[in-house]
Each structure stands twice: as C-alpha cells, then as structure tokens.
Design an enzyme around this catalytic site. Structure first.
Site, mmCIF file in Angstrom:
data_model
loop_
_atom_site.group_PDB
_atom_site.id
_atom_site.type_symbol
_atom_site.label_atom_id
_atom_site.label_comp_id
_atom_site.label_asym_id
_atom_site.label_seq_id
_atom_site.Cartn_x
_atom_site.Cartn_y
_atom_site.Cartn_z
ATOM 1 N N LYS A 120 -11.327 -13.345 45.759
ATOM 2 C CA LYS A 120 -10.911 -12.786 44.443
ATOM 3 C C LYS A 120 -10.562 -11.148 45.093
ATOM 4 C CE LYS A 120 -11.906 -11.334 39.735
ATOM 5 N NZ LYS A 120 -13.081 -11.479 38.665
ATOM 6 N N SER B 235 -11.720 -13.332 34.213
ATOM 7 C CA SER B 235 -10.723 -12.593 35.104
ATOM 8 C C SER B 235 -10.572 -13.412 36.304
ATOM 9 C CB SER B 235 -11.359 -11.178 35.360
ATOM 10 O OG SER B 235 -12.370 -11.059 36.029
ATOM 11 N N SER C 216 -16.296 -14.092 33.880
ATOM 12 C CA SER C 216 -15.300 -14.304 34.380
ATOM 13 C C SER C 216 -15.122 -15.202 35.492
ATOM 14 C CB SER C 216 -14.931 -12.971 35.145
ATOM 15 O OG SER C 216 -14.570 -11.801 34.080
#
Lengths: 452, 73
Positions: free
Chosen positions: A71, A146, A170
């Site tokens: 990420k 996210s 997330s």
C-alpha cells in the site's frame, strides 16, 4: 494457492523471475481497467533473478520468489510513497519500513506500490488523487477502502500477497467487498515503523491474500518486536502458517452487533456460515454483550481526527512534498479541520478525552466477552457497499465502519474471509479474537474459509 | 477551510458530542487535571536580545532567515 506456488518455486518448476514476469504481463493487461497499482518496481525482475540464484544456493526464505505489493503509505527505498495524494506525489521512500526489511529478508520481491484512499482517509477507494480503484470482482460496487488497491490487486490476480493498513476497517472492509481474505493484527503485533500514520494509536499493517495460508505466512514474517516502534510488543510470534483445526470452541455472537447490521441478507449469510462452522466443529454458540458498540463510530473518529491532525503537521511544504492543506482532497481536509477544531482548548474534555473513555468501555466489553468465548463472529459491513460515484454524506460513510471499528478500538485482532454473495456482490464474515491470539484467529479463519 | 467543510465539521462535531455525552460509566482513569495547563502567550516576558544573539551566532542570515545546510548547525 500460495502454498502450491512456494512448492513450485522451491522445486524449480517455477522460477522467481518467471513468477514476476507473469504478474507484470497480467498487470500490463489489467491494471489500466482496475487502477490498483500506482507504480511498478523497475528492479523487480532483477530482484527476482537474485532470489533465483539464492534459491539455487539453498536459500529457504519463507516468501522466496513471491510477488509482494505494498500500500502506498508503507515506505520502501526508491519507491514513491505518495499515500495516493498530490501532497506527496514527488516523495520517494528513503528507507525500508520494518515490514519491508523482513519481507526482503525472507525473499519476497516488492513488485509495486498500490493505490488507496488518500492518506487512508476513506472507505470506498474513490478518494485517491490518482483516480478511483475499480472492484475487479464486482465493478458495479466500490472496492472498499482504504486498502482498495491492495484488495483489488489480490482479487484480480496481480500479485501473490498485498500489504494494507487497517485503522478502523481499512483491510477488512475491502477484503469483504473484493471477496478475499485479510487480517488486522492486534495493535502492537506488527511494527508501524515506516507506515505513514493515519492514527498512531490504532493503525496496524496487515496482509491481504486470496487464501488464509498466504495471510498467515505473511503475518508470521512481519510480526514481532521492533527497536524503532516502541509500541511493537515483544510477545513471541507463533508459527501462524502451521494452520490447525480449531476443534470445539466457544463462539460469541453479539445482539448489539446484529442490531447494527441493517441488511437482513448479510445477517442471513453470516448466520448460515456460523451454523455450518458450529456443526462441523461441534462448537458452542454464546451470546455476548458488547454494550457500548453502538458508540464505536463516535468514539473512533474523534481519536482519528485529532491524531491525524497531529500526524500531518509535518506536511508543511518544507521537508516533505507540498503543504497538505493546499494540496489534499476534500475528505483529508475535512479530517484535518475536524481534528484541529476538536483539539482546541474550548472543546477540552468533550471529544478526544471522552472518546478515549468510551474506547476503554468498549475494550472492557470485549475483555468480559472473551472470558466466556474464544472468538466472536459478526458481519463486516452494516449494509451492501455503495455504487461508485454515490453521493453519501461523511457521516453515512463513517457509519459504514460501525462493525469493524470496535475491534480496532479494543486493540484486538480480526480477520475476514469470503462468506457468500448477494446479487454477485461478495460478502465477508468477520472473525475476532483476543489480543495476540492471531494463531486462534487464523485457525478459525481457515475453518470458515473451507465451509461450503 | 471551505464553507462546505466548515459545515460538515460542525455537523459531525454536534452529532458526536450528542452521542458521546450519553456514555454512562465513562470514567477518567488517566492523566491529571491541571488548572493552568494552557499557555497564555500574552503574559510571557520575552528576551529582546534573543533575536540579536541568534542572528549573530548564525553562520549566514538574510533578512529574517537563517541560511544553513540542513543538519549542519
């Protein structure tokens, strides 16, 4: 399956270089439609060649030859660590996060950096400055956030394992929406050194993979004490990849969590899965009271807003990129503004401190529940994910985390495995275990994932 | 902060405050209350020569800026 692939790489049937080449080909074809990757590692093939040489010399790294994607809020040397924001669009990582060092030591190859909600502020995968992420499993709904790119990359077969970060859901939320597995470790299980924080008292880096074994293996690699993260505990890391049957255990169901789930179809899927688990393992179902769970969202967000405001003061346009308030998107600015307001002296005791007190109550609820049960099971989301481009209010979007936030506030571990579908929309089931009982969590996740 | 964001923040704060105020059993278990924990900038005495000394110590300065290579001073 990760286990099978590792055997192939170890035996020489598949080289690390071929594995990476295969993924780069697929990424070349699919990424433009999904927008999961923001950046590919130009040295991935060269790194893979090095791993192949090491494997021939007897190297037995746990992740040897696997393609690992990060990420974009996790620092890796030479890679853009943008947090999917214009604020950091020109920022390149100057050091490896602790977890990246561990991944490289075990022979994992960093294939690229993944798209996400900007600065991890989002639940849909639509707030990235570099375009929204598309859900490859079901393009008519958002991938969730996210860690949207992480979930989408795994679901679309663009990498072996992805790393995401979970503050209030997330990892779990996008894992559910994209039909894959994901784990939020206990707070302090994994070092946060090198993670650009959203909320320092809640963030955890965790694995996302198409199977539980891949998640377990990655978690085993990245867990452990760190000199550079004082909150990474020295609790011994068990062999999570040695997955065992749970046997007969006590499974907690919370009536309060059931009330928060607004879609009866989601409840039905979760109940069916749970019934199958109970039958297969001869386990026991017990009701547990999580009295304050309905205040989880209102407790969580003040903590996040205030900690995020504090954490973003370094983005002042001098050392790192641009001044954040002048370059970020609306949701990021909203959270900074809310954190700034809530931290003011005139609001003393009304928000942050009150939220911490409620957090203690929620943690206490879980502590009492785990005296009577081994795991707790509940849905991941209170309703079906929204369609891309839906106009929802900030408060509606925050409420979407109502069932994932409680475990984050309590600092305990939670994982998601696919449980079914509603009109083609993947639905996950959330399994929650006490702090530092990741082994139990993983065993339970594996059991659930094998049920018909 | 745009008007829309100000409005959103006000609405969020109002709704959170209402919900959090209902939490029975919430107790303060940490920290200590200090009456005078907030700095009052208006009452501080300032050392008027401090600025002069800072600039005379600095290797190079221009107007109100000290010019120096990072981590070298």
């Amino acid at each position: 399956m990760i286990n099978e692939k590792l055997k192939q790489i170890k035996s020489g049937k598949l080289s690390a270089k071929q594995n990476i080449r295969n993924f780069l080909d697929i990424i070349g074809k699919k990424n433009k439609d999904i927008n999961a990757f923001l950046h590919l590692n130009p040295d991935a093939l060269a790194d893979a060649e090095e791993i192949d040489k090491k494997i021939k010399s007897g190297f037995k790294g746990k992740l040897a030859g696997l393609a690992i994607a990060l990420k974009s809020n996790i620092s890796a040397i030479g890679m853009p660590v943008t947090c999917a924001s214009k604020t950091l669009k020109n920022y390149t990582g100057t050091f490896d996060a602790d977890i990246v060092k561990k991944i490289r030591q075990e022979g994992g190859i960093i294939i690229g950096m993944l798209n996400m909600d900007e600065f991890a502020c989002g639940i849909s995968g639509e707030t990235s400055s570099f375009g929204p992420i598309i859900n490859p499993r079901c393009p008519s709904i958002v991938p969730g956030g996210s860690s949207s790119g992480s979930a989408a990359a795994v679901a679309a077969g663009l990498c072996d394992i992805a790393l995401g970060s979970d503050t209030g859901g997330s990892i779990r939320n996008p894992a559910s929406n994209c039909g894959i597995c994901g784990i939020k470790p206990s707070y302090g299980r994994v070092s946060r050194y090198g993670l650009l924080d959203l909320s320092m008292s809640l963030d955890q880096i965790g694995p996302m993979c198409s199977d539980v074994y891949g998640c377990a293996l990655m978690l085993e690699v990245i867990s452990g004490k760190s000199q550079k993260d004082p909150m990474a505990f020295s609790t011994p890391v068990e062999k999570y990849s040695k997955i065992e049957p749970t046997g007969k255990i006590r499974v907690g169901i919370s009536p309060e969590a059931e009330k928060l789930c607004l879609d009866s179809r989601i409840k039905t899927i979760v109940e069916k899965k749970l019934s199958s688990f109970i039958k297969k393992t001869s386990s026991e179902k017990k009701p547990v009271a999580l009295k304050y769970i309905d205040l989880a969202v209102q407790s969580y967000y003040p903590i996040v807003f205030v900690e995020f405001f504090s954490g973003t003061r370094k983005f002042d346009g001098r050392k790192y990129g641009l001044k954040i308030e002048g370059s970020c998107g609306e949701e990021v600015l909203r959270r900074i503004s809310a954190g700034k307001e809530m931290s003011k002296a005139e609001h003393k005791g009304k928000f942050y401190r009150k939220a911490l007190q409620v957090r203690d109550l929620i943690k206490s609820d879980f502590d009492k529940a785990f005296e009577k049960t081994d795991i707790i099971v509940m849905p991941v989301t209170p309703s079906l994910p929204q369609k891309p481009g839906s106009k929802i209010t900030p408060e509606e979007s925050y409420a979407f985390d109502a069932l994932t936030i409680p475990a984050s506030l309590a600092g305990i571990c939670a994982g998601v495995v696919p449980a079914g579908e509603i009109q083609g929309i993947p639905i996950g089931i959330q399994i929650i275990a006490p702090a530092f009982r990741e082994k139990l969590l993983i065993n339970a996740m594996s059991e659930f994932s094998k049920l018909e | 902060m745009t008007d829309k964001i100000k409005k959103d923040v006000a609405s969020i704060m109002a709704s959170f405050m209402k919900a959090l105020s209902k939490a029975e059993g919430a107790k303060e278990k940490f920290g200590s209350e200090r009456e005078n924990s907030m700095r009052d900038p208006g009452t501080q005495d300032t050392d008027k020569s401090f600025r002069q000394r800072m600039f005379s110590n600095a290797p190079k300065h221009r107007d109100s800026f000290i010019i120096m290579e990072k981590k070298h001073w």
